[in-house]
Write a protein that holds these residues in place. Structure first.
Motif, PDB file in Angstrom:
ATOM      1  N   PHE A  80       0.825  -1.215   0.000  1.00 18.73           N
ATOM      2  CA  PHE A  80       0.000   0.000   0.000  1.00 18.73           C
ATOM      3  C   PHE A  80       0.859   1.265   0.000  1.00 18.73           C
ATOM      4  O   PHE A  80       0.472   2.296   0.544  1.00 18.73           O
ATOM      5  CB  PHE A  80      -0.922   0.006   1.223  1.00 18.73           C
ATOM      6  CG  PHE A  80      -1.873  -1.156   1.254  1.00 18.73           C
ATOM      7  CD1 PHE A  80      -3.076  -1.099   0.579  1.00 18.73           C
ATOM      8  CD2 PHE A  80      -1.546  -2.322   1.936  1.00 18.73           C
ATOM      9  CE1 PHE A  80      -3.946  -2.172   0.589  1.00 18.73           C
ATOM     10  CE2 PHE A  80      -2.414  -3.393   1.959  1.00 18.73           C
ATOM     11  CZ  PHE A  80      -3.616  -3.329   1.279  1.00 18.73           C
ATOM     12  N   ASP A 140       1.395   3.286  -2.279  1.00 21.88           N
ATOM     13  CA  ASP A 140       0.786   4.369  -3.041  1.00 21.88           C
ATOM     14  C   ASP A 140      -0.532   4.831  -2.427  1.00 21.88           C
ATOM     15  O   ASP A 140      -1.256   5.625  -3.036  1.00 21.88           O
ATOM     16  CB  ASP A 140       0.570   3.952  -4.498  1.00 21.88           C
ATOM     17  CG  ASP A 140      -0.220   2.648  -4.620  1.00 21.88           C
ATOM     18  OD1 ASP A 140      -0.343   1.940  -3.609  1.00 21.88           O
ATOM     19  OD2 ASP A 140      -0.711   2.353  -5.732  1.00 21.88           O
ATOM     20  N   HIS A 141      -0.867   4.349  -1.224  1.00 21.30           N
ATOM     21  CA  HIS A 141      -2.071   4.781  -0.524  1.00 21.30           C
ATOM     22  C   HIS A 141      -1.688   5.739   0.605  1.00 21.30           C
ATOM     23  O   HIS A 141      -0.751   5.457   1.357  1.00 21.30           O
ATOM     24  CB  HIS A 141      -2.812   3.586   0.089  1.00 21.30           C
ATOM     25  CG  HIS A 141      -3.465   2.688  -0.922  1.00 21.30           C
ATOM     26  ND1 HIS A 141      -2.765   2.073  -1.936  1.00 21.30           N
ATOM     27  CD2 HIS A 141      -4.757   2.296  -1.048  1.00 21.30           C
ATOM     28  CE1 HIS A 141      -3.608   1.337  -2.660  1.00 21.30           C
ATOM     29  NE2 HIS A 141      -4.812   1.452  -2.153  1.00 21.30           N
ATOM     30  N   ARG A 189      -5.301  -6.100  -0.715  1.00 16.66           N
ATOM     31  CA  ARG A 189      -5.314  -5.153  -1.829  1.00 16.66           C
ATOM     32  C   ARG A 189      -6.000  -5.791  -3.023  1.00 16.66           C
ATOM     33  O   ARG A 189      -5.591  -6.855  -3.490  1.00 16.66           O
ATOM     34  CB  ARG A 189      -3.892  -4.725  -2.197  1.00 16.66           C
ATOM     35  CG  ARG A 189      -3.860  -3.809  -3.418  1.00 16.66           C
ATOM     36  CD  ARG A 189      -2.559  -3.063  -3.549  1.00 16.66           C
ATOM     37  NE  ARG A 189      -2.582  -2.208  -4.731  1.00 16.66           N
ATOM     38  CZ  ARG A 189      -1.849  -1.114  -4.890  1.00 16.66           C
ATOM     39  NH1 ARG A 189      -1.040  -0.727  -3.930  1.00 16.66           N
ATOM     40  NH2 ARG A 189      -1.926  -0.396  -5.997  1.00 16.66           N
ATOM     41  N   TRP A 248       2.775   7.013   3.989  1.00 11.94           N
ATOM     42  CA  TRP A 248       2.048   6.045   3.167  1.00 11.94           C
ATOM     43  C   TRP A 248       1.540   4.927   4.077  1.00 11.94           C
ATOM     44  O   TRP A 248       2.074   4.679   5.171  1.00 11.94           O
ATOM     45  CB  TRP A 248       2.968   5.481   2.091  1.00 11.94           C
ATOM     46  CG  TRP A 248       4.300   5.073   2.638  1.00 11.94           C
ATOM     47  CD1 TRP A 248       4.683   3.856   3.113  1.00 11.94           C
ATOM     48  CD2 TRP A 248       5.442   5.936   2.810  1.00 11.94           C
ATOM     49  NE1 TRP A 248       5.971   3.892   3.561  1.00 11.94           N
ATOM     50  CE2 TRP A 248       6.464   5.151   3.391  1.00 11.94           C
ATOM     51  CE3 TRP A 248       5.691   7.291   2.527  1.00 11.94           C
ATOM     52  CZ2 TRP A 248       7.718   5.679   3.684  1.00 11.94           C
ATOM     53  CZ3 TRP A 248       6.939   7.806   2.823  1.00 11.94           C
ATOM     54  CH2 TRP A 248       7.929   7.005   3.392  1.00 11.94           C
ATOM     55  N   HIS A 289      -3.346  -2.563   5.588  1.00 12.13           N
ATOM     56  CA  HIS A 289      -4.647  -2.285   4.988  1.00 12.13           C
ATOM     57  C   HIS A 289      -5.497  -1.370   5.850  1.00 12.13           C
ATOM     58  O   HIS A 289      -6.234  -0.518   5.344  1.00 12.13           O
ATOM     59  CB  HIS A 289      -5.380  -3.607   4.741  1.00 12.13           C
ATOM     60  CG  HIS A 289      -6.699  -3.431   4.050  1.00 12.13           C
ATOM     61  ND1 HIS A 289      -7.912  -3.686   4.666  1.00 12.13           N
ATOM     62  CD2 HIS A 289      -6.992  -3.013   2.789  1.00 12.13           C
ATOM     63  CE1 HIS A 289      -8.888  -3.420   3.819  1.00 12.13           C
ATOM     64  NE2 HIS A 289      -8.371  -3.024   2.678  1.00 12.13           N
ATOM     65  N   ALA A 338      -4.830   2.315   5.136  1.00 12.17           N
ATOM     66  CA  ALA A 338      -4.847   2.761   3.746  1.00 12.17           C
ATOM     67  C   ALA A 338      -6.035   3.658   3.450  1.00 12.17           C
ATOM     68  O   ALA A 338      -7.191   3.313   3.734  1.00 12.17           O
ATOM     69  CB  ALA A 338      -4.856   1.554   2.808  1.00 12.17           C
ATOM     70  N   PRO A 370      -7.412   4.483  -2.775  1.00 18.35           N
ATOM     71  CA  PRO A 370      -6.319   4.200  -3.717  1.00 18.35           C
ATOM     72  C   PRO A 370      -6.249   5.263  -4.800  1.00 18.35           C
ATOM     73  O   PRO A 370      -7.265   5.835  -5.196  1.00 18.35           O
ATOM     74  CB  PRO A 370      -6.698   2.840  -4.304  1.00 18.35           C
ATOM     75  CG  PRO A 370      -8.183   2.776  -4.163  1.00 18.35           C
ATOM     76  CD  PRO A 370      -8.503   3.517  -2.894  1.00 18.35           C
ATOM     77  N   SER A 392      -3.968   3.267  -9.895  1.00 24.99           N
ATOM     78  CA  SER A 392      -3.850   1.860  -9.496  1.00 24.99           C
ATOM     79  C   SER A 392      -5.150   1.089  -9.671  1.00 24.99           C
ATOM     80  O   SER A 392      -5.224  -0.077  -9.327  1.00 24.99           O
ATOM     81  CB  SER A 392      -3.410   1.785  -8.024  1.00 24.99           C
ATOM     82  OG  SER A 392      -4.472   2.181  -7.177  1.00 24.99           O
TER      83      SER A 392
END
Length: 584
Positions: A210, A212-213, A259, A543, A547, A550, A553, A557
């Protein structure tokens, strides 16, 4: 060096002790009453010389002590506390020299003023002023940013990072990802940062899936900490995640639980397995190279490379079509145990005991590697891990794979990437490889194909732009040449037995003791142009690290490479023409 009187203002924090030896490289200072010095503080003093310009001596506090002056016995402390025995409390600090300017190595004079360094004087004391490209890696104990010299990270003057510490406490992976984020976002690489790539192997849980979250737990204090370092508090902007196919799933869907978007499956076709000579990586245990059956491994590998032909997704060997890894293993074992064909496959000098040892291990690999080496999935479907064609950050998830399969994926992926960089012939764009549990893949004893690849990266990667960021619980169990070739060495919380090993000789004794108590987020960083390791505290990740943290998104993605490249590739659709656009 910045002058003491000109740039360092305020009252002296102490004076050089006259009751302890002062040397050019180490001295003690008495702390002024009402002031204090803590470990890692940066101080500066001046030595006047006849007929020469003054010498400025800067250093870092490496020990602090306090004692009663006037006490003779241990029990005097009670009388002093009651006021019936006169005594003074005196604090003193040990200073380890970091810079002398001009380079006249004379000791500071007893009684000389010692001042706390700040601003340009602090930068000069820690050699930050000499760093043309500075990578922020956190703050010191004084709350001021601490930098890494990018020249010793990107291969200009050195390369590679070794991170050691106890699992779950030392935050090795967190520091590695923060360092990577800082390299990409700080501007230290200049225009090269746009094309630079990172390859991260995720071996524990789904924590690195994650990147990029955004982190939902990010607060104003953490955002301010990033701003203090000159960094935006955001997630990695460009990430691609690869995961192995689910076991028993004929569609090749990625084996991830938390994810659900932007994840692609990786695997190797039987044709690639044979043509690229990947069989040795099935036998990737460090002890395997000392066994006689490795001769059989290389003979079978060469035979498959010469005689395996593509056949409807699988391969044809000696006229027999093989549609799965299990079929391939069974065929190889059958040929090796047949007296008529054994010599063709293994050579004449191999006895049956050696063949049986090879066969047992090869049969044992079927369960672990069957879902990674496929003959039932579309060959034109994107399935290869290729950082050159992927996002800036490529995460390869291994946590659901057994140990043998993890070794196979790491070995083959690194081999492929390193060979690609060799063919490219230039160091740019840079490729950063983040690999945890390095002691498993490159142990001190024994030899294996993976270890040879990692040694190649450690010794030649700098010239090819491949930078290894390796993490391990015990540096004492990692191949010496890999640790030795790491210009940057980082230590988090250590086990007491491990801290006493000679691999940590770069840490002063006091820092070794502190490493036993270091809390998560505190690291001790040693780099070539600073003579004393620096204590660094890096901020909480911006970041998501799991989960539950997060946020939404990013839109990039929402579709995987498979979906973006060709939605019909999985079912074997033709290449089509540019005019065959989907009408919606």
């Amino acid at each position: 060096m910045i002058g003491v009187d000109d740039e360092v203002s305020g009252e002296p924090v102490g004076r050089v002790l006259g009751t302890a030896d002062a040397t050019p490289l180490q001295f003690w200072t008495a702390v002024t009453p009402g002031s204090y010095l803590q470990l890692d503080d940066v101080v500066v003093t001046r030595r006047e010389l006849p007929d020469r310009e003054p010498v400025t001596i800067a250093g870092v506090v490496t020990q602090v002590r306090a004692r009663h002056e006037g006490a003779q016995f241990d029990s005097d402390v009670f009388a002093i506390a009651d006021g019936t025995l006169p005594a003074l409390v005196q604090e003193a600090a040990e200073i380890t020299t970091t810079r002398v300017d001009p380079e006249l190595y004379v000791p500071p004079a007893p009684g000389a003023r010692v001042l706390r360094a700040s601003g340009e004087a602090r930068d000069a004391a820690l050699h930050f002023d000499r760093m043309e490209r500075r990578v922020p890696m956190g703050t010191g104990r004084d709350g001021v940013p601490v930098f890494l010299n990018a020249d010793f990270l990107d291969g200009t003057r050195g390369a590679h990072v070794s991170i050691s510490g106890i699992s779950g406490v030392a935050t090795k992976t967190s520091f590695a990802t923060f360092l990577l984020y800082s390299v990409f976002r700080s501007g230290a690489l200049g225009g090269d940062a746009v094309n630079a790539k990172a390859l991260i192997f995720n071996v524990k849980g789904e924590d690195l899936l994650f990147l990029d979250h955004p982190n939902l737990k990010l607060d104003e204090r953490t955002t301010a900490a990033y701003a203090h370092l000159g960094l935006p508090a955001t997630a990695f902007p460009d990430v691609r995640v690869y995961a192995p196919p689910r076991p028993g799933d004929s569609s090749g869907a990625p084996d991830v639980n938390s994810r659900l978007t932007g994840v692609d499956s990786f695997y190797w076709t039987l044709e690639e397995f044979c043509a690229d000579r990947l069989l040795p990586y099935v036998f990737a245990d460090a002890d395997d190279e000392r066994q006689q059956y490795t001769m059989v491994v290389h003979s079978v590998t060469a035979h498959l490379a010469r005689h395996a032909l593509p056949a409807d997704g699988g391969v044809s060997v000696d006229g027999v079509r093989l549609g799965s890894y299990g079929d391939l293993v069974d065929h190889v074992v059958e040929q090796l145990t047949d007296d008529a064909t054994r010599m063709t496959w293994a050579g004449s000098a191999v006895n049956m005991g050696t063949v049986n040892a090879f066969a047992r291990r090869l049969i044992g690999s079927k369960k672990d590697l069957a879902r990674l080496i496929r003959g039932d999935l579309a060959t034109r479907r994107p399935h290869a891990i290729n950082t050159a064609e992927s996002a800036q950050v490529t995460v390869v998830d291994l946590h659901n794979l057994p140990d043998r399969a993890q070794r196979f994926v790491v070995g083959v992926t690194l081999k492929t990437e390193f060979e690609r960089k060799e063919k490219q012939g230039t160091a740019k764009p840079l490729l950063f490889v983040v690999l945890d549990e390095l002691n498993k893949y490159a142990p001190r004893e024994g030899s294996s194909p993976i270890k040879e690849v990692l040694l190649d990266i450690a010794e030649r990667g700098r010239s090819l732009g491949v930078i290894l960021i390796g993490a391990q619980q015990t540096a004492s169990e990692v191949e010496r040449r890999i640790v030795t070739n790491s210009a940057i060495r980082v230590v988090g919380r250590l086990d007491p037995a491990e801290a006493s090993r000679p691999e940590y000789g770069f840490l002063p004794q006091v820092m070794r003791q502190r490493a036993l108590l270091a809390r998560p987020g505190t690291m001790f960083v040693n780099q070539p142009d600073i003579p004393v390791p620096l204590c660094v505290e890096f901020p909480f990740p911006a970041w998501a690290t799991r989960h539950s943290e997060a946020g939404a998104p990013p839109s990039a993605s929402l579709r995987s490479i498979v979906q973006g490249a060709d939605p019909f590739a999985v079912v074997g659709g033709g290449g089509g023409s540019p005019d065959d656009d989907i009408p919606f």
